[in-house]
Design a protein around this motif. Structure first.
Motif, mmCIF file in Angstrom:
data_model
loop_
_atom_site.group_PDB
_atom_site.id
_atom_site.type_symbol
_atom_site.label_atom_id
_atom_site.label_comp_id
_atom_site.label_asym_id
_atom_site.label_seq_id
_atom_site.Cartn_x
_atom_site.Cartn_y
_atom_site.Cartn_z
ATOM 1 N N GLY A 193 0.838 -1.196 0.000
ATOM 2 C CA GLY A 193 0.000 0.000 0.000
ATOM 3 C C GLY A 193 0.871 1.242 0.000
ATOM 4 O O GLY A 193 2.106 1.162 -0.141
ATOM 5 N N GLY B 275 2.184 3.102 2.062
ATOM 6 C CA GLY B 275 3.324 3.226 2.986
ATOM 7 C C GLY B 275 4.658 2.847 2.350
ATOM 8 O O GLY B 275 5.696 3.390 2.733
ATOM 9 N N SER C 29 5.673 3.629 -0.454
ATOM 10 C CA SER C 29 6.146 4.723 -1.310
ATOM 11 C C SER C 29 6.393 6.015 -0.527
ATOM 12 O O SER C 29 6.768 7.023 -1.121
ATOM 13 C CB SER C 29 5.140 4.997 -2.430
ATOM 14 N N CYS C 30 6.169 5.978 0.789
ATOM 15 C CA CYS C 30 6.357 7.214 1.577
ATOM 16 C C CYS C 30 7.809 7.682 1.530
ATOM 17 O O CYS C 30 8.074 8.881 1.488
ATOM 18 C CB CYS C 30 5.926 7.009 3.024
ATOM 19 N N ASN C 31 8.756 6.730 1.499
ATOM 20 C CA ASN C 31 10.168 7.144 1.440
ATOM 21 C C ASN C 31 10.562 7.651 0.047
ATOM 22 O O ASN C 31 11.662 8.159 -0.133
ATOM 23 C CB ASN C 31 11.083 5.993 1.863
ATOM 24 N N ILE D 96 6.135 10.276 -1.585
ATOM 25 C CA ILE D 96 4.735 10.317 -2.003
ATOM 26 C C ILE D 96 3.922 10.087 -0.726
ATOM 27 O O ILE D 96 4.061 9.033 -0.102
ATOM 28 C CB ILE D 96 4.408 9.208 -3.027
ATOM 29 N N PRO D 97 3.131 11.067 -0.312
ATOM 30 C CA PRO D 97 2.402 10.879 0.948
ATOM 31 C C PRO D 97 1.385 9.744 0.847
ATOM 32 O O PRO D 97 0.833 9.503 -0.236
ATOM 33 C CB PRO D 97 1.690 12.227 1.162
ATOM 34 N N PHE E 66 -2.323 8.035 2.510
ATOM 35 C CA PHE E 66 -3.609 8.662 2.828
ATOM 36 C C PHE E 66 -3.715 8.995 4.305
ATOM 37 O O PHE E 66 -4.092 10.094 4.664
ATOM 38 C CB PHE E 66 -4.759 7.682 2.501
ATOM 39 N N THR F 112 -1.606 8.419 7.310
ATOM 40 C CA THR F 112 -0.660 8.719 8.397
ATOM 41 C C THR F 112 -0.968 10.126 8.925
ATOM 42 O O THR F 112 -0.977 11.091 8.148
ATOM 43 C CB THR F 112 0.805 8.610 7.903
ATOM 44 N N ASP G 282 1.296 4.536 -8.270
ATOM 45 C CA ASP G 282 2.491 5.312 -8.618
ATOM 46 C C ASP G 282 3.429 4.578 -9.580
ATOM 47 O O ASP G 282 4.414 5.143 -10.043
ATOM 48 C CB ASP G 282 3.257 5.725 -7.350
ATOM 49 N N GLY H 185 3.111 -1.645 4.335
ATOM 50 C CA GLY H 185 2.725 -0.260 4.069
ATOM 51 C C GLY H 185 1.269 -0.035 3.721
ATOM 52 O O GLY H 185 0.961 0.796 2.884
ATOM 53 N N THR H 186 0.383 -0.751 4.389
ATOM 54 C CA THR H 186 -1.042 -0.524 4.120
ATOM 55 C C THR H 186 -1.846 -0.543 5.417
ATOM 56 O O THR H 186 -1.532 -1.302 6.331
ATOM 57 C CB THR H 186 -1.623 -1.568 3.135
ATOM 58 N N VAL I 121 -9.100 -0.461 2.778
ATOM 59 C CA VAL I 121 -9.843 -0.356 1.518
ATOM 60 C C VAL I 121 -10.142 -1.748 0.949
ATOM 61 O O VAL I 121 -9.232 -2.562 0.766
ATOM 62 C CB VAL I 121 -9.041 0.482 0.493
ATOM 63 N N ARG J 182 4.082 0.368 9.894
ATOM 64 C CA ARG J 182 4.284 1.219 11.069
ATOM 65 C C ARG J 182 3.336 0.854 12.193
ATOM 66 O O ARG J 182 3.604 1.119 13.351
ATOM 67 C CB ARG J 182 4.085 2.686 10.696
ATOM 68 N N GLY K 88 7.484 -0.585 12.183
ATOM 69 C CA GLY K 88 8.573 0.327 11.839
ATOM 70 C C GLY K 88 8.544 0.664 10.373
ATOM 71 O O GLY K 88 7.612 0.289 9.642
ATOM 72 N N CYS L 98 9.254 0.271 6.672
ATOM 73 C CA CYS L 98 9.436 -0.988 5.935
ATOM 74 C C CYS L 98 10.815 -1.056 5.274
ATOM 75 O O CYS L 98 11.399 -2.141 5.183
ATOM 76 C CB CYS L 98 8.299 -1.243 4.957
HETATM 77 P P1 CNA Z 1 -3.088 4.276 3.878
HETATM 78 O O1 CNA Z 1 -4.473 4.021 4.322
HETATM 79 O O2 CNA Z 1 -2.626 5.686 3.838
HETATM 80 O O3 CNA Z 1 -2.134 3.451 4.884
HETATM 81 C C1 CNA Z 1 -0.750 3.507 4.811
HETATM 82 C C2 CNA Z 1 -0.169 2.565 5.867
HETATM 83 O O4 CNA Z 1 1.221 2.502 5.688
HETATM 84 C C3 CNA Z 1 -0.443 2.998 7.299
HETATM 85 O O5 CNA Z 1 -0.818 1.877 8.062
HETATM 86 C C4 CNA Z 1 0.918 3.548 7.762
HETATM 87 O O6 CNA Z 1 1.138 3.367 9.137
HETATM 88 C C5 CNA Z 1 1.861 2.695 6.952
HETATM 89 N N1 CNA Z 1 3.139 3.343 6.660
HETATM 90 C C6 CNA Z 1 3.374 4.634 6.285
HETATM 91 N N2 CNA Z 1 4.687 4.821 6.043
HETATM 92 C C7 CNA Z 1 5.290 3.631 6.261
HETATM 93 C C8 CNA Z 1 6.641 3.186 6.165
HETATM 94 N N3 CNA Z 1 7.616 4.009 5.796
HETATM 95 N N4 CNA Z 1 6.903 1.901 6.473
HETATM 96 C C9 CNA Z 1 5.918 1.047 6.863
HETATM 97 N N5 CNA Z 1 4.636 1.423 6.966
HETATM 98 C C10 CNA Z 1 4.316 2.688 6.662
HETATM 99 O O7 CNA Z 1 -2.783 3.631 2.457
HETATM 100 P P2 CNA Z 1 -3.348 2.267 1.827
HETATM 101 O O8 CNA Z 1 -2.458 1.963 0.695
HETATM 102 O O9 CNA Z 1 -3.585 1.233 2.842
HETATM 103 O O10 CNA Z 1 -4.768 2.738 1.296
HETATM 104 C C11 CNA Z 1 -5.205 2.353 0.092
HETATM 105 C C12 CNA Z 1 -5.312 3.529 -0.887
HETATM 106 C C13 CNA Z 1 -4.187 4.511 -0.797
HETATM 107 C C14 CNA Z 1 -5.192 3.022 -2.278
HETATM 108 O O11 CNA Z 1 -6.400 3.211 -2.924
HETATM 109 C C15 CNA Z 1 -4.091 3.811 -2.984
HETATM 110 O O12 CNA Z 1 -4.411 4.081 -4.310
HETATM 111 C C16 CNA Z 1 -3.984 5.038 -2.195
HETATM 112 N N6 CNA Z 1 -2.716 5.807 -2.269
HETATM 113 C C17 CNA Z 1 -1.708 5.431 -3.088
HETATM 114 C C18 CNA Z 1 -0.548 6.163 -3.131
HETATM 115 C C19 CNA Z 1 0.561 5.729 -4.052
HETATM 116 O O13 CNA Z 1 0.290 5.223 -5.139
HETATM 117 N N7 CNA Z 1 1.818 5.895 -3.645
HETATM 118 C C20 CNA Z 1 -0.396 7.285 -2.324
HETATM 119 C C21 CNA Z 1 -1.465 7.663 -1.491
HETATM 120 C C22 CNA Z 1 -2.626 6.904 -1.477
#
Ligand code: CNA
Length: 295
Positions: free
Chosen positions: A35, A37, A39-41, A44-45, A47, A49, A122, A212-213, A217, A238, A269, A271
Motif C-alpha cells: 500500500g 506506505g 512509497s512514503c520514502n 509520495i504521501p 492517505f 498517516t 504510482d 505499508g497498508t 480499503v 508502522r 517500523g 518498511c
Molecule cells: P493508507 O491508508 O494511507 O495506509 C498507509 C499505511 O502505511 C499505514 O498503516 C501507515 O502506518 C503505513 N506506513 C506509512 N509509512 C510507512 C513506512 N515508511 N513503512 C511502513 N509502513 C508505513 O494507504 P493504503 O495503501 O492502505 O490505502 C489504500 C489507498 C491509498 C489506495 O487506494 C491507494 O491508491 C492510495 N494511495 C496510493 C498512493 C501511491 O500510489 N503511492 C499514495 C497515497 C494513497
C-alpha cells in the motif's frame, strides 16, 4: 546450515523469523500485498498517516469530505482538486523506487514472487523492475485514460500533458465529458486482471507479505483472509492493522511479535529499515542495493 536466527544477536525476533522462512526453500510462491506506505520514502504521501497523509492536507481544495478527491461522482462535477493533486504527484516525474520496491523486484529475480498486489497507483513497483506480469495494480494506473461519462479511451500521453502542463481536466473527444487517468476511484470496479487472478494466487501462496497498508480499503483488504490457513502471514508496517490485530489478541500491544502458536509475524517500523535488516540477514544486501541503484 545454521538457522539464520542464531547468526545475529540484536535483530528483532520477528525479522529473524522472516529470514528463516525466506531461506527455508519452502517459499516459492510469495504473494506480496503493498500500500501507500511503501512509497512514503519516495516522498509520495500516503492517505492516513496523521499529519503527513494526504487526508490531513487537503484543506486547500475545500472538499466536503477527504475521499471526495478520488470520488467519481464528485470528479464529474468538479475535477479541479484531483487535477491539482495529479499534476503534482504524476508518476515518473520526480519519484524513484524505494528499497522495499527493489526488494519485491529481487524476490521476482530469485523466482520466489508469485504476485505483487499493489494498491498503489504510482507505478514504482514496475519501475523497480518487478515484471509487469507479476504486478496487479489493484487500483489502476496512470498509463491510460478514459472518459468518466462514456468510457471512451483517451490518449494517455495527451491526458498527462493536459493535466500536468495545463492543469485542467481533458475533455472527451466523443461526448465532451471529463477524462481521467485509469486509476480506480471510489465507486468504480477493480481491473479484470485482479478478479481473474486473486483466487488462484491466494490459494497457491506459500507466504503472504503485507507492507505499508492500513488494510482499510476493500476488496483488497480481504487478501490476508483468502490465503490458506497454513500460509504464514507477515506484516511489516508502522502499525498493526487488519486481522493481524484480532488473531493475536492481547499480544497486539507489542511493537514486534512472532508467536510460534500463530502463523502471523508482525514488525512495526519503517518498511525500508525492516527490509534492509532482513536482507543483511539473508546476505542479499549487495544485490538489493545494486537493483535499487539501477532504477
Ligand atoms: P493508507 O491508508 O494511507 O495506509 C498507509 C499505511 O502505511 C499505514 O498503516 C501507515 O502506518 C503505513 N506506513 C506509512 N509509512 C510507512 C513506512 N515508511 N513503512 C511502513 N509502513 C508505513 O494507504 P493504503 O495503501 O492502505 O490505502 C489504500 C489507498 C491509498 C489506495 O487506494 C491507494 O491508491 C492510495 N494511495 C496510493 C498512493 C501511491 O500510489 N503511492 C499514495 C497515497 C494513497
Amino acid at each position: 546450515p545454521k538457522p539464520i536466527r542464531s547468526i545475529l544477536g540484536n535483530v528483532p525476533q520477528a525479522i529473524k523469523s522472516v529470514a528463516d522462512l525466506l531461506s527455508s526453500n519452502k517459499c516459492k510462491n510469495i504473494v506480496v500485498l503493498t500500500g501507500a506506505g511503501v512509497s512514503c520514502n519516495a516522498r509520495i504521501p500516503d492517505f492516513r498517516t496523521p499529519g503527513t497523509g494526504l487526508y490531513d492536507n487537503l484543506q486547500k481544495y475545500n472538499l466536503p469530505f477527504p475521499e471526495a478527491v478520488f470520488d467519481l461522482g464528485f470528479y464529474r462535477n468538479n475535477p479541479d482538486p484531483f487535477v491539482q493533486l495529479a499534476s503534482e504527484l504524476w508518476p515518473g516525474l520526480r519519484h524513484s523506487p524505494t528499497i522495499t520496491h527493489s526488494f519485491i523486484a529481487l524476490l521476482a529475480k530469485k523466482g520466489m514472487l508469485l504476485r505483487n498486489y499493489t494498491q498503489n497507483i504510482d507505478m514504482l513497483d514496475v519501475l523497480a523492475g518487478v515484471p509487469e506480469d507479476k504486478v496487479i495494480e489493484c487500483h489502476g494506473h496512470f498509463r491510460t485514460s478514459s472518459c468518466t461519462n462514456c468510457s471512451s479511451a483517451f490518449d494517455g500521453e495527451e491526458c498527462k500533458r493536459i493535466i500536468v502542463e495545463e492543469k485542467r481536466a481533458p475533455a472527451c473527444k466523443q461526448c465532451g465529458g471529463f477524462v481521467k487517468p485509469d486509476i480506480v476511484f471510489f465507486g468504480e470496479s477493480l481491473p479484470l486482471k485482479y478478479h481473474r487472478l486473486v483466487k488462484q494466487d491466494t490459494k497457491m501462496a506459500d507466504l503472504l507479505l503485507v507492507m505499508g497498508t492500513s488494510l482499510m480499503v476493500g476488496p483488497v483488504n480481504m487478501i490476508p483472509e483468502m490465503v490458506r490457513s497454513n500460509c504464514p502471514r507477515i506484516l511489516l508496517n508502522r502499525e498493526l492493522v487488519g486481522t493481524f490485530l484480532r488473531r493475536n489478541g492481547p499480544r497486539t500491544r507489542r511493537k514486534s511479535y512472532d508467536t510460534n502458536a500463530h502463523r502471523d509475524i508482525f514488525h512495526s517500523g519503517d518498511c525500508d529499515d525492516s527490509i534492509r535488516t532482513l536482507c543483511a540477514l539473508l546476505g542479499w544486501e549487495t544485490e538489493l542495493d545494486e537493483l535499487n541503484a539501477s532504477t
